[in-house]
Design a protein around this motif. Structure first.
Motif, short mmCIF file in Angstrom:
data_model
loop_
_atom_site.label_atom_id
_atom_site.label_comp_id
_atom_site.label_asym_id
_atom_site.label_seq_id
_atom_site.Cartn_x
_atom_site.Cartn_y
_atom_site.Cartn_z
N ARG A 34 0.85 -1.19 0.00
CA ARG A 34 0.00 0.00 0.00
C ARG A 34 0.89 1.24 0.00
NH1 ARG A 34 -5.03 -1.81 0.54
NH2 ARG A 34 -5.29 -3.85 1.49
N PHE A 35 0.35 2.34 -0.49
CA PHE A 35 1.12 3.57 -0.52
C PHE A 35 1.58 3.98 0.87
CE2 PHE A 35 -0.94 3.89 -4.68
CZ PHE A 35 0.14 4.29 -5.46
N ALA A 36 0.78 3.69 1.89
CA ALA A 36 1.13 4.04 3.27
C ALA A 36 2.42 3.37 3.73
CB ALA A 36 -0.01 3.65 4.22
N ASP A 37 2.76 2.24 3.10
CA ASP A 37 3.97 1.50 3.47
C ASP A 37 5.23 2.01 2.78
OD1 ASP A 37 2.29 -0.19 4.94
OD2 ASP A 37 1.97 -1.50 3.21
N ALA A 38 5.08 2.93 1.84
CA ALA A 38 6.22 3.38 1.02
C ALA A 38 6.81 4.67 1.57
CB ALA A 38 5.78 3.59 -0.42
N GLY A 40 8.30 8.29 1.51
CA GLY A 40 8.02 9.42 0.63
C GLY A 40 6.55 9.66 0.36
N CYS A 41 5.69 8.82 0.90
CA CYS A 41 4.25 8.97 0.67
C CYS A 41 3.53 9.57 1.88
CB CYS A 41 3.63 7.62 0.32
SG CYS A 41 4.20 6.98 -1.27
N GLU A 42 4.31 10.08 2.84
CA GLU A 42 3.71 10.62 4.06
C GLU A 42 2.76 11.77 3.77
OE1 GLU A 42 7.10 10.42 3.58
OE2 GLU A 42 7.50 8.64 4.78
N GLY A 43 3.02 12.56 2.74
CA GLY A 43 2.20 13.72 2.42
C GLY A 43 0.99 13.44 1.55
N MET A 44 0.76 12.16 1.23
CA MET A 44 -0.38 11.80 0.38
C MET A 44 -1.69 12.06 1.10
SD MET A 44 0.62 8.17 -1.40
CE MET A 44 -0.66 8.23 -2.64
N LYS A 45 -2.74 12.21 0.33
CA LYS A 45 -4.08 12.30 0.90
C LYS A 45 -4.35 11.03 1.69
CE LYS A 45 -6.05 14.79 -3.02
NZ LYS A 45 -7.03 14.70 -4.11
N LEU A 46 -5.05 11.17 2.81
CA LEU A 46 -5.34 10.03 3.68
C LEU A 46 -6.04 8.91 2.92
CD1 LEU A 46 -5.14 8.94 6.54
CD2 LEU A 46 -7.31 10.05 7.04
N GLU A 47 -7.01 9.25 2.06
CA GLU A 47 -7.76 8.23 1.33
C GLU A 47 -6.89 7.49 0.31
OE1 GLU A 47 -8.85 12.18 -0.73
OE2 GLU A 47 -8.61 11.50 1.31
N ASP A 48 -5.79 8.09 -0.14
CA ASP A 48 -4.90 7.45 -1.10
C ASP A 48 -3.88 6.53 -0.43
OD1 ASP A 48 -6.14 8.61 -3.26
OD2 ASP A 48 -4.62 10.18 -3.54
N LYS A 49 -3.59 6.75 0.82
CA LYS A 49 -2.55 5.96 1.50
C LYS A 49 -2.90 4.48 1.59
CE LYS A 49 -0.29 9.49 4.24
NZ LYS A 49 0.17 9.88 5.57
N GLU A 50 -4.17 4.12 1.68
CA GLU A 50 -4.56 2.72 1.78
C GLU A 50 -4.77 2.06 0.43
OE1 GLU A 50 -4.45 0.66 4.45
OE2 GLU A 50 -3.46 2.43 5.26
N LYS A 51 -4.61 2.81 -0.65
CA LYS A 51 -4.73 2.23 -1.99
C LYS A 51 -3.52 1.37 -2.30
CE LYS A 51 -7.82 5.72 -3.81
NZ LYS A 51 -7.99 6.82 -4.76
N ASP A 68 -3.07 1.15 -8.09
CA ASP A 68 -4.09 2.20 -8.13
C ASP A 68 -3.44 3.49 -8.63
OD1 ASP A 68 -6.55 1.10 -7.15
OD2 ASP A 68 -5.65 1.00 -5.16
N ILE A 69 -4.10 4.18 -9.51
CA ILE A 69 -3.66 5.49 -9.96
C ILE A 69 -4.11 6.50 -8.90
CG2 ILE A 69 -3.90 7.26 -11.74
CD1 ILE A 69 -2.44 4.77 -12.70
N THR A 70 -3.19 7.30 -8.40
CA THR A 70 -3.53 8.29 -7.39
C THR A 70 -3.21 9.68 -7.89
OG1 THR A 70 -1.37 8.08 -6.34
CG2 THR A 70 -3.13 6.67 -5.48
N ASP A 71 -3.79 10.67 -7.27
CA ASP A 71 -3.54 12.07 -7.58
C ASP A 71 -2.06 12.36 -7.32
OD1 ASP A 71 -4.44 14.62 -8.32
OD2 ASP A 71 -4.60 15.24 -6.23
#
Length: 139
Positions: A34-38, A40-51, A68-71
């Motif tokens: 998941r993006f939350a595990d990567a 450099g992704c700390e600043g991602m939108k909360l809803e995108d982190k679990e994608k 998943d394609i994210t913003d």
């Protein structure tokens, strides 16, 4: 010899799609990241982190992968220029795969015996991915 695997991009429903493919083909995921595990992704939108950042499901000697394609990446637009082709191990296997993949989707060519000696059909699954299912009677 190089190995060619398929990588699919989705607009936020990769986990649902891959759970569907796992139910069709069986097996276990090699990886689910998941993006939350990567880093450099700390600043991602909360809803995108679990994608899903990366997922991989072995199918036969290949691996089906996706994300998943994210913003701010542009959304994925499904086209008609690509189909995934799966070669079944038996006629019954082909029928089961075709029925499962076309459930909730659209059959574009019914599974039937073809002049080249195969059982063949085409369908678009409920996620918009085009599939060709083939069983070669001559193998």
């Amino acid at each position: 010899m190089a190995t060619l695997n398929t990588y699919l991009n989705f607009n936020g429903n990769t986990e649902e799609v891959f759970n569907f493919y796992k139910s069709v083909f069986g097996g276990e995921f090699i990886v689910v990241q998941r993006f939350a595990d990567a880093p450099g992704c700390e600043g991602m939108k909360l809803e995108d982190k679990e994608k899903i950042m990366h997922i991989a499901l072995p199918i036969g000697g290949n691996i089906l992968m996706g994300t998943d394609i994210t913003d701010p990446m542009p959304p994925s637009t499904f086209g008609t220029g690509i189909s995934l082709s799966v070669d079944a191990e038996s006629e019954d296997d082909a029928k089961k795969l075709f029925e499962s993949l076309s459930a909730g989707g659209k059959v574009t060519m019914a599974l039937d015996k073809m002049f080249w000696g195969a059982l063949f059909g085409m369908a678009t699954d409920k996620f918009g991915i085009q599939w060709m299912v083939n069983y070669d009677y001559n193998k």
